[in-house]
Design a protein around this motif. Sequence first.
Motif, short mmCIF file in Angstrom:
data_model
loop_
_atom_site.label_atom_id
_atom_site.label_comp_id
_atom_site.label_asym_id
_atom_site.label_seq_id
_atom_site.Cartn_x
_atom_site.Cartn_y
_atom_site.Cartn_z
N THR A 52 -5.96 26.84 67.39
CA THR A 52 -4.59 27.14 66.98
C THR A 52 -3.57 26.50 67.92
OG1 THR A 52 -4.71 29.26 68.16
CG2 THR A 52 -5.20 29.28 65.81
N ILE A 53 -3.87 26.50 69.22
CA ILE A 53 -2.95 25.89 70.19
C ILE A 53 -2.79 24.40 69.93
CG2 ILE A 53 -2.71 25.23 72.63
CD1 ILE A 53 -3.88 28.00 73.34
N LEU A 54 -3.91 23.72 69.67
CA LEU A 54 -3.86 22.28 69.41
C LEU A 54 -3.06 21.95 68.16
CD1 LEU A 54 -7.55 21.34 70.27
CD2 LEU A 54 -5.50 20.54 71.49
N LEU A 55 -3.03 22.89 67.21
CA LEU A 55 -2.29 22.65 65.96
C LEU A 55 -0.89 23.25 65.98
CD1 LEU A 55 -5.18 23.32 63.41
CD2 LEU A 55 -4.19 21.10 64.04
N GLY A 56 -0.48 23.82 67.12
CA GLY A 56 0.86 24.37 67.24
C GLY A 56 1.05 25.66 66.47
N LYS A 57 -0.05 26.41 66.25
CA LYS A 57 0.02 27.68 65.54
C LYS A 57 -0.06 28.84 66.53
CE LYS A 57 -2.18 25.57 61.47
NZ LYS A 57 -0.94 25.46 60.69
N ASP A 58 0.20 30.04 66.04
CA ASP A 58 0.23 31.22 66.90
C ASP A 58 -1.20 31.63 67.26
OD1 ASP A 58 0.58 33.66 68.14
OD2 ASP A 58 1.98 34.45 66.67
N PRO A 59 -1.60 31.52 68.52
CA PRO A 59 -2.97 31.86 68.89
C PRO A 59 -3.25 33.35 68.96
CG PRO A 59 -1.73 31.25 70.84
CD PRO A 59 -0.82 31.02 69.67
N SER A 60 -2.21 34.17 68.93
CA SER A 60 -2.40 35.62 69.06
C SER A 60 -2.77 36.29 67.74
CB SER A 60 -1.13 36.26 69.61
OG SER A 60 -0.06 36.16 68.67
N ASP A 64 -8.19 31.24 75.73
CA ASP A 64 -9.12 32.13 75.02
C ASP A 64 -8.41 33.46 74.78
OD1 ASP A 64 -11.39 32.96 73.77
OD2 ASP A 64 -12.66 32.99 75.55
N ASN A 65 -8.96 34.25 73.90
CA ASN A 65 -8.43 35.59 73.63
C ASN A 65 -6.94 35.56 73.28
OD1 ASN A 65 -10.95 36.90 74.20
ND2 ASN A 65 -10.52 36.60 76.38
N GLY A 66 -6.53 34.54 72.53
CA GLY A 66 -5.18 34.50 72.00
C GLY A 66 -4.11 33.96 72.92
N LYS A 67 -4.49 33.34 74.06
CA LYS A 67 -3.46 32.81 74.96
C LYS A 67 -4.02 31.70 75.83
CE LYS A 67 -4.34 36.62 78.18
NZ LYS A 67 -3.75 37.81 78.84
N LEU A 68 -3.11 30.90 76.38
CA LEU A 68 -3.50 29.85 77.32
C LEU A 68 -4.06 30.46 78.60
CD1 LEU A 68 -0.51 27.29 77.30
CD2 LEU A 68 -2.87 26.78 76.65
N TYR A 69 -5.01 29.74 79.23
CA TYR A 69 -5.42 30.14 80.57
C TYR A 69 -4.23 30.00 81.52
CZ TYR A 69 -10.28 29.80 78.95
OH TYR A 69 -11.46 29.96 78.28
N PRO A 70 -4.15 30.84 82.56
CA PRO A 70 -3.02 30.77 83.50
C PRO A 70 -2.85 29.40 84.15
CG PRO A 70 -4.27 32.78 83.84
CD PRO A 70 -5.06 31.96 82.87
N SER A 71 -3.94 28.67 84.32
CA SER A 71 -3.89 27.38 84.99
C SER A 71 -3.47 26.24 84.06
CB SER A 71 -5.27 27.06 85.59
OG SER A 71 -6.27 27.14 84.59
#
Length: 274
Positions: free
Chosen positions: A151-159, A117-124
């Motif tokens: 965006t993460i699932l599609l390999g795009k920049d989540p930020s 969430d919020n443009g990045k992967l959770y730490p876990s």
Amino acid sequence: MISMNNKNDSNVLLLNDLCSYGKASLTVNIPILSYLGIKVSPLISVILSNHTAFNSFCAFDLTQQLEKIVEELKIRNPKFDAFYVGWISSGKQPLIVKDIIKHFDIDIVLIDPILGDNGKLYPSMSDEHVNSMREIIKYADIITPNITELTILLGKDPSLEYREEEVINMAEELSKIGPKTVIVTSVLKDKNIGCLCYQNNSITTSYYPKIEISIPGTGDAFGSSLLGYILKGECIENALNKATKFIYNSVEESIKDNDDRVYGISIEKRLHLL
């Protein structure tokens, strides 16, 4: 179009993590679905001391126990109307999810791809989690990623920030992997925030004025209420609008009551808003 006739005895198989402290995952999923009169058969993927919005947590993977429980369920051979998949660990758990989907004759598979969430992967979460999720969403009827997870699932920049038209294109791209109904949460449009649903080249949106606050468990509350409304017979458009309104009203009341924002929405006090 996904919808069901109103059933008085719907049963949801629900796989998610269980937090001892803090409102998220199963402690949010179960009250909402139960309030809507839907049976819940919970499966626990991971037990956590508290959800991950706190400064620290400990977690215990229940893959071995999960495997044995699913084998017993096969002996019982119950009828499940829906399968809700939340947080799963990497390794064998994605295989268990696929096994459940293939074995049980389930009408609706809803996957909330909990990754970040919020443009990045959770730490876990790790790249292995992402790759596993890309594999199992092929079996979903409905998927409910937030904009970061999309965006993460599609390999795009989540930020990056994405315009509504770009979100629509990404939702269509994700639907080609498998899930015919893609509902993207936390979509921004002007000063509003809400959800965008892509289904069969049709777009439905539900936006509300953005409230500058982050409260854990809202994604779980959205997915649970959405599925609950569908099982009560609502079409996807009505279910989307009702679930979005429920989340918005719950956040408003949480602010008014000065709920502990790290703990999460006190969902038991918000069920009357469904």
